[in-house]
Design an enzyme around this catalytic site. Sequence first.
Site, PDB file in Angstrom:
ATOM      1  N   SER A  70       0.817  -1.214   0.000  1.00  0.00           N
ATOM      2  CA  SER A  70       0.000   0.000   0.000  1.00  0.00           C
ATOM      3  C   SER A  70       0.854   1.269   0.000  1.00  0.00           C
ATOM      4  O   SER A  70       1.977   1.288   0.506  1.00  0.00           O
ATOM      5  CB  SER A  70      -0.911   0.031   1.228  1.00  0.00           C
ATOM      6  OG  SER A  70      -1.691  -1.132   1.289  1.00  0.00           O
TER       7      SER A  70
HETATM    8  N1  SAH Z   1      -0.846  -4.511   3.770  1.00  0.00           N
HETATM    9  C1  SAH Z   1      -0.274  -5.097   2.587  1.00  0.00           C
HETATM   10  C2  SAH Z   1      -1.256  -4.993   1.456  1.00  0.00           C
HETATM   11  C3  SAH Z   1      -1.068  -6.051   0.472  1.00  0.00           C
HETATM   12  S1  SAH Z   1      -2.299  -6.064  -0.799  1.00  0.00           S
HETATM   13  C4  SAH Z   1       1.005  -4.386   2.244  1.00  0.00           C
HETATM   14  O1  SAH Z   1       1.055  -3.173   2.424  1.00  0.00           O
HETATM   15  O2  SAH Z   1       1.936  -5.021   1.751  1.00  0.00           O
HETATM   16  C5  SAH Z   1      -3.583  -6.988  -0.083  1.00  0.00           C
HETATM   17  C6  SAH Z   1      -3.231  -8.340   0.448  1.00  0.00           C
HETATM   18  O3  SAH Z   1      -4.444  -8.952   0.886  1.00  0.00           O
HETATM   19  C7  SAH Z   1      -2.607  -9.290  -0.571  1.00  0.00           C
HETATM   20  O4  SAH Z   1      -1.430  -9.826  -0.041  1.00  0.00           O
HETATM   21  C8  SAH Z   1      -3.674 -10.360  -0.761  1.00  0.00           C
HETATM   22  O5  SAH Z   1      -3.154 -11.636  -1.038  1.00  0.00           O
HETATM   23  C9  SAH Z   1      -4.376 -10.328   0.578  1.00  0.00           C
HETATM   24  N2  SAH Z   1      -5.737 -10.864   0.577  1.00  0.00           N
HETATM   25  C10 SAH Z   1      -6.722 -10.693  -0.341  1.00  0.00           C
HETATM   26  N3  SAH Z   1      -7.836 -11.343   0.029  1.00  0.00           N
HETATM   27  C11 SAH Z   1      -7.550 -11.950   1.218  1.00  0.00           C
HETATM   28  C12 SAH Z   1      -8.282 -12.789   2.102  1.00  0.00           C
HETATM   29  N4  SAH Z   1      -9.543 -13.137   1.858  1.00  0.00           N
HETATM   30  N5  SAH Z   1      -7.663 -13.230   3.207  1.00  0.00           N
HETATM   31  C13 SAH Z   1      -6.384 -12.900   3.492  1.00  0.00           C
HETATM   32  N6  SAH Z   1      -5.634 -12.114   2.699  1.00  0.00           N
HETATM   33  C14 SAH Z   1      -6.200 -11.646   1.570  1.00  0.00           C
END
Ligand code: SAH
Length: 220
Positions: A70
């Site tokens: 993010s």
């Molecule tokens: N906070 C993270 C954001 C990553 S993007 C950062 O800043 O690096 C969003 C993340 O949510 C991804 O890694 C994706 O795999 C995860 N995600 C999406 N749906 C999900 C779910 N149902 N359960 C757990 N993780 C999920």
Amino acid sequence: MNRIDLHGIGMTSQRTRERLIQRLVDQGVSDMAVLDVMRTTPRHLFLDEAMAHRAYEDVALPIGFQQTLSQPYVVARMTELLLAAGPRSRVLEVGTGSGYQTAILAQLVDEVYSVERIKSLQQKARQRLRTLKLRNVHMNHADGAMGWEECGPFDGILVTAAPEQIPEDLLLQLSTGGRMVIPVGGEYQHLQVVTRTHEGYETDIVEAVYFVPLCSGKEK
Ligand code: SAH
């Protein structure tokens, strides 16, 4: 709570990082504890080498598997919204991704419970948090839409992928007085802050955001 020992971690110039913090302030982030932690957390360690030189720009960056780390402004804003009604003790994070938001939270709350559906991302994040000696993070490879019931209830929930509607299980795992910060929507999304009260739930719609979708099931 936990602080990162920066000794021995290669850091991009102080000036580059200071510029990012100033940008967050200019955009309205005002929680000093959040700004402090963002100043000292090495975001470049959460990216693959090819992307690391862009770590202190205020942009979202790819981390593989069509997912993104993010934008710093969004991380700062969500964290300050989560903490705005007082300190949080047990926080559930849905979507560990790179682990950067996890690392920020781990320095501001007692315990972080972070769920990720893509195993390879989780493994890399685990390694990074270990390098930074952030030991108050617990990780689960699961579909985070179901929360993490055994470890709940939580007085904070932070979701970093957007569902069309807030999953019922997350609402149920919020303690009374607990706060959830979550992007909601499809093509158009809004950040929402949900507070659980004795009577039910109160929702504030904060601002437009863009997150990857919350997907169901889990992957290797
Ligand atoms: N906070 C993270 C954001 C990553 S993007 C950062 O800043 O690096 C969003 C993340 O949510 C991804 O890694 C994706 O795999 C995860 N995600 C999406 N749906 C999900 C779910 N149902 N359960 C757990 N993780 C999920």
